[in-house]
Design an enzyme around this catalytic site. Structure first.
Site, mmCIF file in Angstrom:
data_model
loop_
_atom_site.group_PDB
_atom_site.id
_atom_site.type_symbol
_atom_site.label_atom_id
_atom_site.label_comp_id
_atom_site.label_asym_id
_atom_site.label_seq_id
_atom_site.Cartn_x
_atom_site.Cartn_y
_atom_site.Cartn_z
ATOM 1 N N SER A 106 0.862 -1.180 0.000
ATOM 2 C CA SER A 106 0.000 0.000 0.000
ATOM 3 C C SER A 106 0.900 1.233 0.000
ATOM 4 O O SER A 106 1.720 1.404 0.906
ATOM 5 C CB SER A 106 -0.888 -0.021 1.248
ATOM 6 O OG SER A 106 -1.627 1.172 1.350
ATOM 7 N N LYS A 136 -1.231 -0.951 -4.323
ATOM 8 C CA LYS A 136 -2.392 -0.108 -3.997
ATOM 9 C C LYS A 136 -1.873 1.297 -3.808
ATOM 10 O O LYS A 136 -0.871 1.488 -3.120
ATOM 11 C CB LYS A 136 -3.041 -0.644 -2.720
ATOM 12 C CG LYS A 136 -3.884 0.360 -1.929
ATOM 13 C CD LYS A 136 -4.702 -0.362 -0.863
ATOM 14 C CE LYS A 136 -4.857 0.460 0.395
ATOM 15 N NZ LYS A 136 -5.626 -0.277 1.436
ATOM 16 N N LYS A 164 -2.900 5.227 -2.625
ATOM 17 C CA LYS A 164 -3.892 6.056 -1.939
ATOM 18 C C LYS A 164 -4.257 7.208 -2.865
ATOM 19 O O LYS A 164 -3.368 7.789 -3.508
ATOM 20 C CB LYS A 164 -3.292 6.599 -0.640
ATOM 21 C CG LYS A 164 -3.019 5.529 0.388
ATOM 22 C CD LYS A 164 -4.315 4.991 0.966
ATOM 23 C CE LYS A 164 -4.071 4.131 2.183
ATOM 24 N NZ LYS A 164 -5.331 3.660 2.777
ATOM 25 N N ASP A 172 -7.205 3.359 -3.106
ATOM 26 C CA ASP A 172 -7.949 3.477 -1.840
ATOM 27 C C ASP A 172 -8.143 4.953 -1.545
ATOM 28 O O ASP A 172 -7.177 5.707 -1.409
ATOM 29 C CB ASP A 172 -7.155 2.800 -0.707
ATOM 30 C CG ASP A 172 -7.914 2.765 0.615
ATOM 31 O OD1 ASP A 172 -9.050 3.270 0.678
ATOM 32 O OD2 ASP A 172 -7.352 2.224 1.600
ATOM 33 N N GLU A 231 -11.192 1.135 -3.415
ATOM 34 C CA GLU A 231 -11.524 0.894 -2.014
ATOM 35 C C GLU A 231 -12.107 2.154 -1.379
ATOM 36 O O GLU A 231 -11.547 3.242 -1.527
ATOM 37 C CB GLU A 231 -10.224 0.471 -1.292
ATOM 38 C CG GLU A 231 -10.413 0.040 0.142
ATOM 39 C CD GLU A 231 -9.084 -0.376 0.793
ATOM 40 O OE1 GLU A 231 -8.079 -0.567 0.078
ATOM 41 O OE2 GLU A 231 -9.060 -0.490 2.029
ATOM 42 N N ASP A 290 -14.115 -0.811 3.077
ATOM 43 C CA ASP A 290 -13.225 -0.948 4.233
ATOM 44 C C ASP A 290 -13.947 -0.309 5.427
ATOM 45 O O ASP A 290 -14.692 -0.987 6.153
ATOM 46 C CB ASP A 290 -11.880 -0.265 3.903
ATOM 47 C CG ASP A 290 -10.888 -0.202 5.062
ATOM 48 O OD1 ASP A 290 -11.228 -0.622 6.174
ATOM 49 O OD2 ASP A 290 -9.748 0.285 4.868
ATOM 50 N N LYS A 305 -10.338 -6.302 8.293
ATOM 51 C CA LYS A 305 -9.331 -5.954 9.304
ATOM 52 C C LYS A 305 -9.944 -6.378 10.631
ATOM 53 O O LYS A 305 -11.010 -5.875 10.995
ATOM 54 C CB LYS A 305 -9.107 -4.430 9.335
ATOM 55 C CG LYS A 305 -8.501 -3.844 8.071
ATOM 56 C CD LYS A 305 -8.440 -2.321 8.138
ATOM 57 C CE LYS A 305 -7.809 -1.763 6.867
ATOM 58 N NZ LYS A 305 -7.886 -0.282 6.821
ATOM 59 N N GLY A 340 -4.566 -3.632 6.180
ATOM 60 C CA GLY A 340 -3.499 -3.365 7.150
ATOM 61 C C GLY A 340 -3.726 -2.011 7.796
ATOM 62 O O GLY A 340 -4.423 -1.156 7.250
HETATM 63 O O1 OSB Z 1 -7.379 2.314 4.584
HETATM 64 O O2 OSB Z 1 -6.320 0.527 4.383
HETATM 65 C C1 OSB Z 1 -6.417 1.643 4.869
HETATM 66 C C2 OSB Z 1 -3.256 2.496 6.829
HETATM 67 C C3 OSB Z 1 -3.801 3.162 7.899
HETATM 68 C C4 OSB Z 1 -5.150 3.369 7.955
HETATM 69 C C5 OSB Z 1 -5.969 2.885 6.938
HETATM 70 C C6 OSB Z 1 -5.446 2.188 5.874
HETATM 71 C C7 OSB Z 1 -4.046 2.020 5.801
HETATM 72 C C8 OSB Z 1 -3.365 1.380 4.689
HETATM 73 C C9 OSB Z 1 -2.008 0.806 4.974
HETATM 74 O O3 OSB Z 1 -3.781 1.338 3.564
HETATM 75 C C10 OSB Z 1 -1.996 -0.644 4.981
HETATM 76 C C11 OSB Z 1 -0.725 -1.196 5.552
HETATM 77 O O4 OSB Z 1 0.185 -1.400 4.782
HETATM 78 O O5 OSB Z 1 -0.663 -1.474 6.778
HETATM 79 MG MG MG Z 2 -8.576 1.210 3.248
#
Ligand code: OSB
Ligand code: MG
Length: 369
Positions: A135, A161, A163, A188, A213, A238, A262, A290
Site C-alpha cells: 500500500s 495499492k 492512496k 484506496d 476501495e 473498508d 481488518k 493493514g
Molecule cells: O485504509 O487501508 C487503509 C493504513 C492506515 C489506515 C488505513 C489504511 C491504511 C493502509 C495501509 O492502507 C496498509 C498497511 O500497509 O498497513
Molecule cells: Mg482502506
C-alpha cells in the site's frame, strides 16, 4: 483459559517513511499493546486505533480508557473455554471494536500457545504462505510515486495499492498504468469522495483497476450502491464494514463486490472469521487490510489470512517497510515471489524483543486478580 493478568502499554514507534492518506500524513505511530496471562503463559494483541480519530472514531486514548475501565473488568479472573467466547462477553459495550479486538486477539494468541498450535490452525486456516501487496501513500510528486512503485515491484509485491484523494487520483493512476501497464493495481480513497463525484470516479474505469476501495463516506452503504451501479470498477468496502449486519446490508444492496477485512475494525478474530464466512457464502472475495501494525498485529493478520476466502493479496507487507527495527524477532520478511511464510511456532509464532518494547513504551497499566 483463565485471564489472571492484563497489561497495557502505550508504545511510540517512528515509521521508516511517512505515510499519507486522504486524511493526512503521519511519521510515527502511537498504539496500545495488550498482554494477557494465564498461569505463566502469555498472549499478545495490538490495538490498531490511531492517535487521531480520522480513520475511525476510536483513538489510542479511547482504547486505553475502554480496555482499562470496561473490558479488563469483564475478562479478568474469568475462565473461557475458547477465545471465541470473548467478543460475546463484551456485548454490553457498544462499539469500540478496536479496543475489544486487541484484548480478544491477545486471548487467541494465549489460547493457541497453550494448545501448542500455530494460531492459523486454531483459526481454521488452510495455507502455509500468504500473498502480499504493498500500500503506497500519497507522495510529494508523481516522480516520487513512480519510484515507490518500482521499489515495491522489485521487492516482489504481488499488487500495488495507491492512496488517492481529489487532486491526486486520475493522474497518479495514469502515470502508473503508462509506465507499468500490466501491474495488478488498485486505489484506496479512504472516504474522500461524494456521490456527486460520480463522473470523475467513472474516469477511473479506463484503467482496469482491481478495485476502488472506500470511495465514499466511512458510514455510507446506500451511496456506494448507487455508485457501484454506475461504475465498472469493483468497489471494495473498508471503513463502512464494522459489523456482520452492515456487511449483510452492503451485500444485499450491491454496494460492493469485494470486502477488506481488518480484525481490529470488526472486533477481533471471531468477527473477522464470521465476516469471512458470510462473504464466502455470498461469493464475495475478501482480502486482508493493514493498519501500519508493528510485528505483533502483522503476525495476527498473517495467521488470519490463511483462511480460504482470502483470495486477493493483502496489505500485509514486510516489517521493514514500516519499522526498522520492528518490535519482534525474527522480523516478517517478504519472499522474492511476493509471499510471506506463515510462522509455525505456537500462537502468533513471533516474540517481542523486550529492550525494544521497553524503549518504545510511553505509558503502562497492569491489573491482576
Ligand atoms: O485504509 O487501508 C487503509 C493504513 C492506515 C489506515 C488505513 C489504511 C491504511 C493502509 C495501509 O492502507 C496498509 C498497511 O500497509 O498497513
Ligand atoms: Mg482502506
Amino acid at each position: 483459559m483463565r485471564i489472571e493478568r492484563i497489561e497495557l502499554r502505550v508504545l511510540r514507534l517512528p515509521l521508516v517513511r511517512f505515510f499519507e492518506t486522504s486524511f493526512g500524513r503521519i511519521s510515527e505511530r502511537t498504539f496500545v499493546l495488550v498482554t494477557v496471562e494465564d498461569d505463566g503463559a502469555v498472549g499478545i494483541g495490538e490495538c490498531v486505533a490511531d492517535e487521531s480519530p480520522y480513520y475511525s472514531a476510536e483513538t489510542t486514548t479511547t482504547a486505553w480508557h475502554i480496555i482499562s475501565e470496561f473490558i479488563g473488568p469483564l475478562v479478568l479472573g474469568r475462565t473461557f473455554t475458547h477465545p471465541a467466547e470473548i467478543f460475546p462477553a463484551l456485548d454490553v459495550i457498544r462499539g469500540h471494536n478496536m479496543a475489544k479486538a486487541a484484548v480478544e486477539m491477545a486471548a487467541w494468541d494465549l489460547f493457541a500457545r497453550q494448545q501448542a498450535l500455530p494460531l492459523a490452525s486454531v483459526l481454521g486456516g488452510c495455507r502455509s504462505s500468504i500473498e502480499s501487496g504493498a500500500s503506497i501513500g500519497i507522495q510529494d510528486s508523481l516522480e516520487q510515486l513512480a519510484e515507490r512503485v518500482q521499489v515495491e515491484l522489485a521487492a516482489g509485491y504481488r499488487r500495488i495499492k495507491i492512496k488517492i484523494k481529489p487532486g491526486w487520483d486520475v493522474d497518479a493512476v495514469e502515470m502508473v498504468r503508462t509506465r507499468l501497464s500490466g501491474v495488478p493495481l488498485m486505489v484506496d480513497a479512504n472516504g474522500a469522495y461524494r456521490l456527486s463525484d460520480v463522473d470523475h470516479l467513472r474516469s477511473l474505469d479506463a484503467f482496469h483497476l482491481l478495485m476502488i476501495e472506500q470511495p465514499l463516506d466511512y458510514d455510507d452503504i446506500r451511496d456506494h450502491a448507487k455508485l457501484q451501479a454506475q461504475m465498472n470498477t469493483s468497489i471494495c468496502l473498508d471503513e463502512s464494514i464494522h459489523s456482520l449486519r452492515n456487511a449483510e446490508d452492503a451485500i444485499a444492496l450491491d454496494a460492493c463486490r469485494i470486502i477488506n477485512i481488518k480484525p481490529g475494525r470488526v472486533g477481533g478474530h471471531r468477527q473477522a472469521i464470521a465476516l469471512h464466512d458470510l462473504a464466502l457464502r455470498c461469493d464475495i472475495p475478501v482480502w486482508h487490510g493493514g493498519m501500519l501494525e508493528s510485528g505483533i498485529g502483522r503476525a495476527h493478520n498473517i495467521h488470519l489470512s490463511t483462511l480460504p476466502n482470502f483470495r486477493l493479496p493483502g496489505d500485509i507487507a514486510a516489517s521493514r517497510r514500516y519499522y526498522a527495527p520492528d518490535l519482534i524477532d525474527p522480523e516478517i520478511v517478504l519472499c522474492p515471489d511476493g509471499t510471506i511464510t506463515v510462522p509455525t511456532a505456537a500462537g502468533i509464532g513471533v516474540n517481542l524483543v523486550e529492550e525494544r518494547v521497553e524503549a518504545a513504551t510511553v505509558g503502562r497499566f497492569q491489573k491482576r486478580i
